[in-house]
Design a protein around this motif. Structure first.
Motif, PDB file in Angstrom:
ATOM      1  N   GLN A   1       0.836  -1.196   0.000  1.00  0.00           N
ATOM      2  CA  GLN A   1       0.000   0.000   0.000  1.00  0.00           C
ATOM      3  C   GLN A   1       0.873   1.249   0.000  1.00  0.00           C
ATOM      4  O   GLN A   1       1.833   1.357   0.747  1.00  0.00           O
ATOM      5  N   ILE A   2       0.526   2.219  -0.863  1.00  0.00           N
ATOM      6  CA  ILE A   2       1.364   3.402  -1.068  1.00  0.00           C
ATOM      7  C   ILE A   2       1.191   4.443   0.038  1.00  0.00           C
ATOM      8  O   ILE A   2       2.156   5.005   0.535  1.00  0.00           O
ATOM      9  N   PHE A   3      -0.048   4.714   0.411  1.00  0.00           N
ATOM     10  CA  PHE A   3      -0.320   5.723   1.437  1.00  0.00           C
ATOM     11  C   PHE A   3      -0.873   5.057   2.695  1.00  0.00           C
ATOM     12  O   PHE A   3      -1.635   4.086   2.611  1.00  0.00           O
ATOM     13  N   SER A   4      -0.530   5.598   3.837  1.00  0.00           N
ATOM     14  CA  SER A   4      -1.045   5.078   5.113  1.00  0.00           C
ATOM     15  C   SER A   4      -1.705   6.216   5.894  1.00  0.00           C
ATOM     16  O   SER A   4      -1.421   6.428   7.065  1.00  0.00           O
ATOM     17  N   TRP A   5      -2.569   6.955   5.233  1.00  0.00           N
ATOM     18  CA  TRP A   5      -3.241   8.089   5.863  1.00  0.00           C
ATOM     19  C   TRP A   5      -4.262   7.605   6.872  1.00  0.00           C
ATOM     20  O   TRP A   5      -4.993   6.634   6.628  1.00  0.00           O
TER      21      TRP A   5
ATOM     22  N   ILE B   1       3.138  11.513  -6.222  1.00  0.00           N
ATOM     23  CA  ILE B   1       3.077  10.587  -5.079  1.00  0.00           C
ATOM     24  C   ILE B   1       4.164  10.931  -4.065  1.00  0.00           C
ATOM     25  O   ILE B   1       3.917  10.985  -2.856  1.00  0.00           O
TER      26      ILE B   1
ATOM     27  N   LEU C   1       3.125  13.984  -2.119  1.00  0.00           N
ATOM     28  CA  LEU C   1       2.081  13.699  -1.124  1.00  0.00           C
ATOM     29  C   LEU C   1       2.657  12.931   0.062  1.00  0.00           C
ATOM     30  O   LEU C   1       2.247  13.150   1.210  1.00  0.00           O
ATOM     31  N   ARG C   2       3.582  12.030  -0.210  1.00  0.00           N
ATOM     32  CA  ARG C   2       4.174  11.232   0.874  1.00  0.00           C
ATOM     33  C   ARG C   2       5.048  12.075   1.795  1.00  0.00           C
ATOM     34  O   ARG C   2       5.356  11.650   2.910  1.00  0.00           O
TER      35      ARG C   2
ATOM     36  N   LYS D   1       1.848  15.522   5.772  1.00  0.00           N
ATOM     37  CA  LYS D   1       1.020  14.835   6.751  1.00  0.00           C
ATOM     38  C   LYS D   1      -0.435  14.993   6.324  1.00  0.00           C
ATOM     39  O   LYS D   1      -0.966  16.106   6.303  1.00  0.00           O
TER      40      LYS D   1
ATOM     41  N   ILE E   1      -7.672   4.169  -1.032  1.00  0.00           N
ATOM     42  CA  ILE E   1      -6.364   4.154  -0.380  1.00  0.00           C
ATOM     43  C   ILE E   1      -5.937   2.720  -0.051  1.00  0.00           C
ATOM     44  O   ILE E   1      -4.774   2.346  -0.223  1.00  0.00           O
TER      45      ILE E   1
ATOM     46  N   ILE F   1      -7.944   9.770  -5.389  1.00  0.00           N
ATOM     47  CA  ILE F   1      -6.508   9.960  -5.180  1.00  0.00           C
ATOM     48  C   ILE F   1      -5.942  10.888  -6.246  1.00  0.00           C
ATOM     49  O   ILE F   1      -5.122  11.774  -5.957  1.00  0.00           O
TER      50      ILE F   1
ATOM     51  N   ARG G   1      -4.060  14.470  -5.761  1.00  0.00           N
ATOM     52  CA  ARG G   1      -2.740  14.731  -6.349  1.00  0.00           C
ATOM     53  C   ARG G   1      -2.760  15.979  -7.239  1.00  0.00           C
ATOM     54  O   ARG G   1      -1.859  16.821  -7.144  1.00  0.00           O
TER      55      ARG G   1
END
Length: 399
Positions: free
Chosen positions: A226-230, A331, A334-335, A338, A352, A377, A381
């Motif tokens: 998984q790319i994002f862990s929001w 990406i 965004l990473r 926060k 997500i 997403i 972006r």
């Protein structure tokens, strides 16, 4: 009175399935949600006097998905109905003159759900949004005598990471009180939808086998990478530096997707505002105006005509910044921030959870996302990368 319902051969036998639980697990575009609505409509017209409870985790998300299915179904059959928007309720009569009620609710307030009386059937849409305890609370609403039989219908994609309890409860062994039906795109009764989705879904096999299993084959799988862990949070009561929006155009298969973004320094809170198919640019613009979109909203710069149409309606629609490797660089940008997802943004949470890195033929992860089911997403972006790189930050805005 003749009622017309379009069904595939795969779903047809389930119209008369009377078991306590009807579990409709399947891939994307398989028609499982459309069938669930048609079964409740069929029972309403055949038996009458029903009070069906239709649920998603968050109440407001039902309007964009399930409510429209019923409105279209009733209109197609020329059946008069009343939609009470404030109560989220549809009322209509069966041929025997008995009143049917469709109640659209969420678990925003679990105590309210417990107090609902006279429920004769339940449909839980996107059941992977629910925990085991959520399911038990909802299922207990079906406890009083009513016309016909009691049944809870569950519809979902078989994502094991999101709801392992569903696999354990209904797939680990044969249950006498449950019918489990697994569907794929081939079970959708509409040829144009089958053809459009099939091509898109088959591409997943070359980029991520787990996504292909879940959405093409309707098989249980667990996503990795998984790319994002929001996290999911409530909107804090504070003064924000600014508010702006992001959008992604869509129409038939892909939805139009819109987010509202609240910024304080390098911290962002994202609110899902729209996720709907079948919208023209004029309809999209009207909904944005009704949502109070008065700040800049960023869309894909490859859609200049659509952006111009929104501008002519009075919206501050702007093209996103694009360049070489814009997705990958976006990406990374965004990473570095926060970011929080606001509670109630259920489609965004689903995107997500399935937004993962691609794998090469040897199974090794590569720095390229699987571009599938990423509409919200993309909207995020477009907005954050463009606005924060190019725009001069305005004075403090209050909400």
């Amino acid at each position: 009175m003749e009622i017309k319902i379009r069904l595939s051969e795969s779903f047809f036998p389930l119209l008369e399935a009377k078991e306590r639980y009807l579990v409709l697990c399947g891939g994307r575009g398989s028609g499982k949600s459309e069938f669930a609505a048609r079964k409740l409509f069929y029972r309403s017209m055949k038996e009458g006097g029903h009070r069906f409870l239709i649920m998603r985790k968050i109440r407001r998300t039902l309007r964009e998905s399930v409510v429209r299915i019923f409105q279209n179904l009733l209109s197609e059959n020329k059946i008069a109905f009343e939609y009470l928007a404030s109560d989220r309720k549809i009322l209509f009569l069966s041929p025997n003159g008995k009143l049917n009620e469709l109640l659209f609710e969420g678990l925003d307030d679990p105590e309210k759900i417990k107090s609902i009386k006279g429920i004769t059937g339940i449909w839980i849409e996107e059941a992977t949004e629910f925990s085991r305890d959520d399911f038990i609370v909802t299922d207990l609403c079906l406890r009083e005598p009513g016309p016909g039989y009691h049944q809870t219908i569950l519809t979902f994609n078989p994502d094991e990471a999101r709801a392992p309890w569903l696999k354990e409860m209904f797939f680990s062994g044969k249950r006498k009180d449950a019918v489990v039906h697994v569907s794929t795109i081939e079970d959708n009764p509409i040829r144009k939808v089958r053809e459009a989705y099939r091509e898109q879904l088959e591409k997943l096999r070359t980029v991520d086998e787990s996504l292909w299993k879940i959405y093409r084959l309707g098989e249980w799988a667990r996503l990795a990478g998984q790319i994002f862990s929001w996290d999911v949070a409530e909107l804090p009561q504070m003064a924000f530096d600014e508010i702006f929006w992001g959008g992604d155009f869509g129409y038939s298969i892909d939805p139009a997707a819109v987010v509202k973004i609240y910024r304080r320094a390098d911290e962002f809170w994202i609110e899902e505002k729209l996720y709907q198919t079948g919208l023209t640019n004029q309809q999209l613009g009207q909904l944005l105006l009704e949502q109070g979109c008065r700040q800049p909203i960023y869309f894909d710069s490859a859609e200049p005509k659509s952006i111009q149409e929104l501008c002519l309606m009075g919206l501050d629609a702007r093209p996103s910044e694009k360049g070489p490797d814009s997705v990958r660089s976006g990406i990374d940008f965004l990473r570095s921030k926060k970011i929080h997802i606001l509670s109630g943004s259920t489609n965004l949470q689903k995107e997500i959870s399935g937004y993962v890195w691609r794998k090469d033929r040897s199974g090794m992860t590569i720095n390229e996302p699987v571009q599938f089911n990423d509409h919200l997403i993309s909207a995020i972006r477009y907005a954050i990368t463009t606005h924060c790189r190019q725009q001069t930050m305005p004075d403090v805005a209050f909400i």
